[in-house]
Design a protein around this motif. Structure first.
Motif, PDB file in Angstrom:
ATOM      1  N   GLU A  85      20.942  13.852   3.918  1.00 49.25           N
ATOM      2  CA  GLU A  85      21.074  12.934   2.787  1.00 49.25           C
ATOM      3  C   GLU A  85      19.693  12.626   2.500  1.00 49.25           C
ATOM      4  N   GLU A  86      18.796  12.395   3.403  1.00 45.66           N
ATOM      5  CA  GLU A  86      17.474  11.949   2.924  1.00 45.66           C
ATOM      6  C   GLU A  86      16.703  13.047   2.322  1.00 45.66           C
ATOM      7  N   GLU A  87      16.783  14.096   2.466  1.00 46.02           N
ATOM      8  CA  GLU A  87      16.199  15.174   1.783  1.00 46.02           C
ATOM      9  C   GLU A  87      16.566  15.421   0.586  1.00 46.02           C
ATOM     10  N   PHE A  88      18.035  15.300   0.397  1.00 47.84           N
ATOM     11  CA  PHE A  88      18.777  15.310  -0.977  1.00 47.84           C
ATOM     12  C   PHE A  88      18.146  14.511  -1.651  1.00 47.84           C
ATOM     13  N   GLN A  89      18.141  13.096  -1.482  1.00 45.16           N
ATOM     14  CA  GLN A  89      17.472  12.024  -2.017  1.00 45.16           C
ATOM     15  C   GLN A  89      16.187  12.337  -2.635  1.00 45.16           C
ATOM     16  N   LYS A  90      15.326  12.752  -1.699  1.00 40.97           N
ATOM     17  CA  LYS A  90      13.704  13.316  -2.244  1.00 40.97           C
ATOM     18  C   LYS A  90      13.937  14.253  -3.024  1.00 40.97           C
ATOM     19  N   PHE A  91      14.717  15.511  -3.103  1.00 45.46           N
ATOM     20  CA  PHE A  91      14.406  16.403  -4.210  1.00 45.46           C
ATOM     21  C   PHE A  91      15.156  15.837  -5.288  1.00 45.46           C
ATOM     22  N   ALA A  92      16.228  15.269  -5.142  1.00 50.27           N
ATOM     23  CA  ALA A  92      16.930  14.969  -6.386  1.00 50.27           C
ATOM     24  C   ALA A  92      15.925  14.076  -7.305  1.00 50.27           C
ATOM     25  N   ARG A  93      15.307  13.325  -6.768  1.00 54.03           N
ATOM     26  CA  ARG A  93      14.382  12.190  -7.453  1.00 54.03           C
ATOM     27  C   ARG A  93      13.222  12.970  -8.289  1.00 54.03           C
ATOM     28  N   LEU A  94      12.717  13.828  -7.341  1.00 56.60           N
ATOM     29  CA  LEU A  94      11.755  14.687  -7.854  1.00 56.60           C
ATOM     30  C   LEU A  94      12.215  15.711  -9.175  1.00 56.60           C
TER      31      LEU A  94
END
Ligand SMILES: C[S@@+](CC[C@H](N)C(=O)[O-])C[C@H]1O[C@@H](n2cnc3c(N)ncnc32)[C@H](O)[C@@H]1O
Length: 286
Positions: free
Chosen positions: A12-21
């Motif tokens: 979940e956390e990795e997804f949020q980071k990439f999605a934001r980038l």
């Protein structure tokens, strides 16, 4: 050796980071439901860079002194590039039946400038080129330019090559296939776009949220691109098109897209049941 298919889904956390980038760099908005899709697409970069986790990949990007090249590659794998020749053919009919004769009448400078924004692998701008060539009687002695842009470098490379097969050319009417494509001798399923169509189109890398837009456009095709952006980015995009288009211009968007509550600059005109927009000053003409 790493088996990249064994790398699990993004957390979940990795997804949020990439999605934001991705959102910050391209405007592409990834809903939480896209976690599997994003994991699958990012695996390609992990494989290319021989990295064995998504976190490692994120950190790798952060540490690069110049991130721009890797960000390009990241957006490249993340973008959806579905397209084919004569997609929603009624729009091309509307272009030929209404927009071309109207522009031919109004444009005293004898220049026709068309922009395919989010051109993917080139089928849309080459279809536009075929439409122009089929209507050359209107544009004798004109300077015709088709500018085709995309954010994904690999689709631009594909487009410049101009070789197509299968579903991509399924909707090309047989007489136009014969006229505007050259069949490969060694691989008869492959058709190369003709020199006459190719000559009209120039492909460029252009990020719709970071790059400058071309100016003095008569027609903008931006179809099936806006769907990937949120409302705020859609507004930004369309106000950019309003500045890029001449007052006599036309904006074609995708069938599942609308400018309703996104822009006050354009009015919807129904041309052969196709979503076509013109600058609002011309509402009375339709
Ligand atoms: C589904 S394709 C549409 C292709 C074609 N217009 C059509 O309708 O068949 C969407 C394209 O938009 C491009 N795209 C997405 N975000 C972009 C951005 N910020 N700037 C430029 N192009 C972008 C993608 O790379 C992709 O090739």
């Amino acid at each position: 050796m790493i088996d990249f298919n064994m790398i699990k889904r993004l957390t979940e956390e990795e997804f949020q980071k990439f999605a934001r980038l991705i959102y910050e760099e391209s405007g592409i908005f990834m809903k939480d439901t896209k976690i599997t899709l994003l994991s699958n697409r990012l695996r390609k970069r992990l494989q290319a860079l021989k990295l064995d986790s998504f976190t490692e990949y994120f950190e790798y990007i952060q540490k690069l002194p110049d991130k721009s090249k890797e960000i390009e590659q990241l957006i490249d794998v993340v973008s959806t590039n579905e397209t084919y020749f004569f997609r929603n053919e009624r729009q091309f009919e509307a272009l030929e039946k209404y927009s071309f004769p109207d522009l031919a009448k109004k444009k005293t400078d004898k220049r026709l400038r068309i922009w395919s924004a989010g051109c993917s692998t080139g089928e849309e701008p080459y279809t536009l080129a075929i439409c122009v060539l089929e209507n050359m009687h209107l544009f004798q002695g004109w300077q015709v330019e088709i500018i085709a842009t995309d954010i994904a470098p690999s689709v631009l490379d594909f487009a410049r090559k101009g070789e197509y097969s299968g579903r991509r050319i399924e909707k090309v009417p047989p007489e136009l296939l014969k006229k505007y494509f050259v069949q490969d001798k060694q691989y008869p399923e492959v058709f190369a776009i003709s020199e006459s169509a190719r000559k009209l189109v120039t492909f460029y890398y252009l990020n719709l949220f970071k790059s400058q837009y071309p100016k003095d456009m008569d027609v903008v095709f931006c179809r099936n691109v806006m769907i990937y952006f949120d409302r705020e980015h859609q507004r930004q995009l369309v106000s950019g098109f309003a500045r890029a288009l001449n007052k006599t211009g036309y904006l074609y968007i995708g069938h599942s897209e609308t400018l309703h509550s996104i822009s006050e600059d354009f009015v919807y005109v129904k041309l052969l049941d196709s979503p076509v927009y013109v600058p609002k000053e011309r509402a009375h003409e339709f």
